[in-house]
Design a protein around this motif. Sequence first.
Motif, PDB file in Angstrom:
ATOM      1  N   LEU A 172     -27.091 -32.867 -65.383  1.00 47.48           N
ATOM      2  CA  LEU A 172     -28.510 -32.599 -65.576  1.00 47.48           C
ATOM      3  C   LEU A 172     -29.139 -33.598 -66.542  1.00 47.48           C
ATOM      4  O   LEU A 172     -30.302 -33.994 -66.379  1.00 47.48           O
ATOM      5  CB  LEU A 172     -28.703 -31.167 -66.080  1.00 47.48           C
ATOM      6  CG  LEU A 172     -30.128 -30.652 -66.208  1.00 47.48           C
ATOM      7  CD1 LEU A 172     -30.201 -29.174 -65.883  1.00 47.48           C
ATOM      8  CD2 LEU A 172     -30.672 -30.883 -67.610  1.00 47.48           C
ATOM      9  N   ALA A 173     -28.387 -34.036 -67.553  1.00 42.44           N
ATOM     10  CA  ALA A 173     -28.939 -34.968 -68.554  1.00 42.44           C
ATOM     11  C   ALA A 173     -29.395 -36.275 -67.909  1.00 42.44           C
ATOM     12  O   ALA A 173     -30.386 -36.875 -68.335  1.00 42.44           O
ATOM     13  CB  ALA A 173     -27.894 -35.240 -69.633  1.00 42.44           C
ATOM     14  N   VAL A 174     -28.680 -36.715 -66.859  1.00 45.69           N
ATOM     15  CA  VAL A 174     -29.042 -37.967 -66.183  1.00 45.69           C
ATOM     16  C   VAL A 174     -30.423 -37.835 -65.538  1.00 45.69           C
ATOM     17  O   VAL A 174     -31.205 -38.796 -65.508  1.00 45.69           O
ATOM     18  CB  VAL A 174     -27.984 -38.333 -65.120  1.00 45.69           C
ATOM     19  CG1 VAL A 174     -28.422 -39.541 -64.308  1.00 45.69           C
ATOM     20  CG2 VAL A 174     -26.643 -38.604 -65.787  1.00 45.69           C
ATOM     21  N   LEU A 175     -30.740 -36.636 -65.019  1.00 51.72           N
ATOM     22  CA  LEU A 175     -32.014 -36.425 -64.338  1.00 51.72           C
ATOM     23  C   LEU A 175     -33.180 -36.272 -65.311  1.00 51.72           C
ATOM     24  O   LEU A 175     -34.312 -36.043 -64.897  1.00 51.72           O
ATOM     25  CB  LEU A 175     -31.916 -35.187 -63.447  1.00 51.72           C
ATOM     26  CG  LEU A 175     -30.819 -35.226 -62.374  1.00 51.72           C
ATOM     27  CD1 LEU A 175     -30.842 -33.954 -61.547  1.00 51.72           C
ATOM     28  CD2 LEU A 175     -30.948 -36.452 -61.495  1.00 51.72           C
ATOM     29  N   GLN A 176     -32.902 -36.399 -66.590  1.00 51.07           N
ATOM     30  CA  GLN A 176     -33.949 -36.340 -67.611  1.00 51.07           C
ATOM     31  C   GLN A 176     -34.099 -37.677 -68.338  1.00 51.07           C
ATOM     32  O   GLN A 176     -34.740 -37.746 -69.373  1.00 51.07           O
ATOM     33  CB  GLN A 176     -33.628 -35.225 -68.608  1.00 51.07           C
ATOM     34  CG  GLN A 176     -33.590 -33.842 -67.979  1.00 51.07           C
ATOM     35  CD  GLN A 176     -33.086 -32.768 -68.931  1.00 51.07           C
ATOM     36  OE1 GLN A 176     -32.121 -32.986 -69.654  1.00 51.07           O
ATOM     37  NE2 GLN A 176     -33.738 -31.617 -68.934  1.00 51.07           N
ATOM     38  N   THR A 177     -33.503 -38.732 -67.779  1.00 54.32           N
ATOM     39  CA  THR A 177     -33.519 -40.046 -68.420  1.00 54.32           C
ATOM     40  C   THR A 177     -34.415 -41.017 -67.655  1.00 54.32           C
ATOM     41  O   THR A 177     -35.079 -40.655 -66.686  1.00 54.32           O
ATOM     42  CB  THR A 177     -32.097 -40.622 -68.476  1.00 54.32           C
ATOM     43  OG1 THR A 177     -31.649 -40.913 -67.132  1.00 54.32           O
ATOM     44  CG2 THR A 177     -31.130 -39.636 -69.110  1.00 54.32           C
ATOM     45  N   ARG A 178     -34.358 -42.275 -68.072  1.00 59.96           N
ATOM     46  CA  ARG A 178     -35.122 -43.329 -67.402  1.00 59.96           C
ATOM     47  C   ARG A 178     -34.357 -43.923 -66.217  1.00 59.96           C
ATOM     48  O   ARG A 178     -34.776 -44.940 -65.654  1.00 59.96           O
ATOM     49  CB  ARG A 178     -35.468 -44.438 -68.400  1.00 59.96           C
ATOM     50  CG  ARG A 178     -36.434 -44.007 -69.494  1.00 59.96           C
ATOM     51  CD  ARG A 178     -36.873 -45.211 -70.326  1.00 59.96           C
ATOM     52  NE  ARG A 178     -37.871 -44.844 -71.334  1.00 59.96           N
ATOM     53  CZ  ARG A 178     -37.590 -44.443 -72.559  1.00 59.96           C
ATOM     54  NH1 ARG A 178     -36.311 -44.349 -72.932  1.00 59.96           N
ATOM     55  NH2 ARG A 178     -38.548 -44.129 -73.409  1.00 59.96           N
ATOM     56  N   ALA A 179     -33.264 -43.300 -65.815  1.00 53.74           N
ATOM     57  CA  ALA A 179     -32.480 -43.801 -64.681  1.00 53.74           C
ATOM     58  C   ALA A 179     -33.325 -43.788 -63.405  1.00 53.74           C
ATOM     59  O   ALA A 179     -34.162 -42.904 -63.203  1.00 53.74           O
ATOM     60  CB  ALA A 179     -31.225 -42.961 -64.488  1.00 53.74           C
TER      61      ALA A 179
END
Length: 305
Positions: A172-179
């Motif tokens: 989930l943390a990845v979906l809250q980044t600038r990725a």
Amino acid sequence: GASTCLRRAHPSGMGCSTPNRHGFESKSPNVSSQGPCARDVSDHAGGSVAAATSMLQVLHALSGNLLCTISVDLGAPFSRLVADIASASGVPMFEQRLLLPGAVGVQADILDCGSTGTIGKLLGSSNVVLLMRVSASLDSCATGLVPGAVLVCENLRSNAAPSQMARWAVDLAVLQTRASGVVSSAFQLDLGEFGPTDFRLSLAPVGATSFRKAGGRGQLQLKCLTSLPQTDAVLEFDASVGGLPCGPSHEPHVHNFGRNSFWRSEHEAIDLESIGVLAKSPGRPPKRVVVVRIEVFGADVRDLD
């Protein structure tokens, strides 16, 4: 899936209290067949027919207090209702257990994010649901999942041939980044006459350059990595992100991977905080993940044109 044999609240509108399968008492609300939670109707060919939408009251299963009132599409998958309740009440999808008023003892079938069928089918004539909140420490929806990995299993279905299901646990943390995207490892499905076939899943933001800017809007992509000898290799499958179906239709997706190895479909805007569940890696603390699911019902040779 859950059955709809549960009786409705007493027609007099008086509340009642009955035990559910967990030993708690579920209080039926003071509701009538009319008013803000009654189903909308429209005239058609001189008669009155039920509309496709309905107002639904969500009440706390123990206190009977009103948590929220929402408008529901009766033809939508039940997971859509669970997501709407999460947004309106603040109770995450995977912590919800829903009952119909008047459910008694072991007959009280519990509905949740994994219940299959449309909202209208599972709710029957009820305009009220009772909400219990449970711990989502290691929810069954995430059982066996390792963050970042894809788990493939056979899904036995009543009155139908088994399907194959691939579940991808996205951090989930990845979906809250600038990725600008996230890609799964390759996984394999057995497609019958096409044999073992390799696939890969990916998520990309929609309308923005990063997940953070996209505000929960994204696109699910499925790529076939195996060169299929048949020109018309058609798969029928369902796809969802965090329990919410991809695409505008409630019907399974049909795609010819023999002609085009790449399938994509936008998913609805998702509330990441409400759909995250916990998954464990051996020797590591659990992580909150979003479960991406592909369920393949069949593969055959046919021309879609």
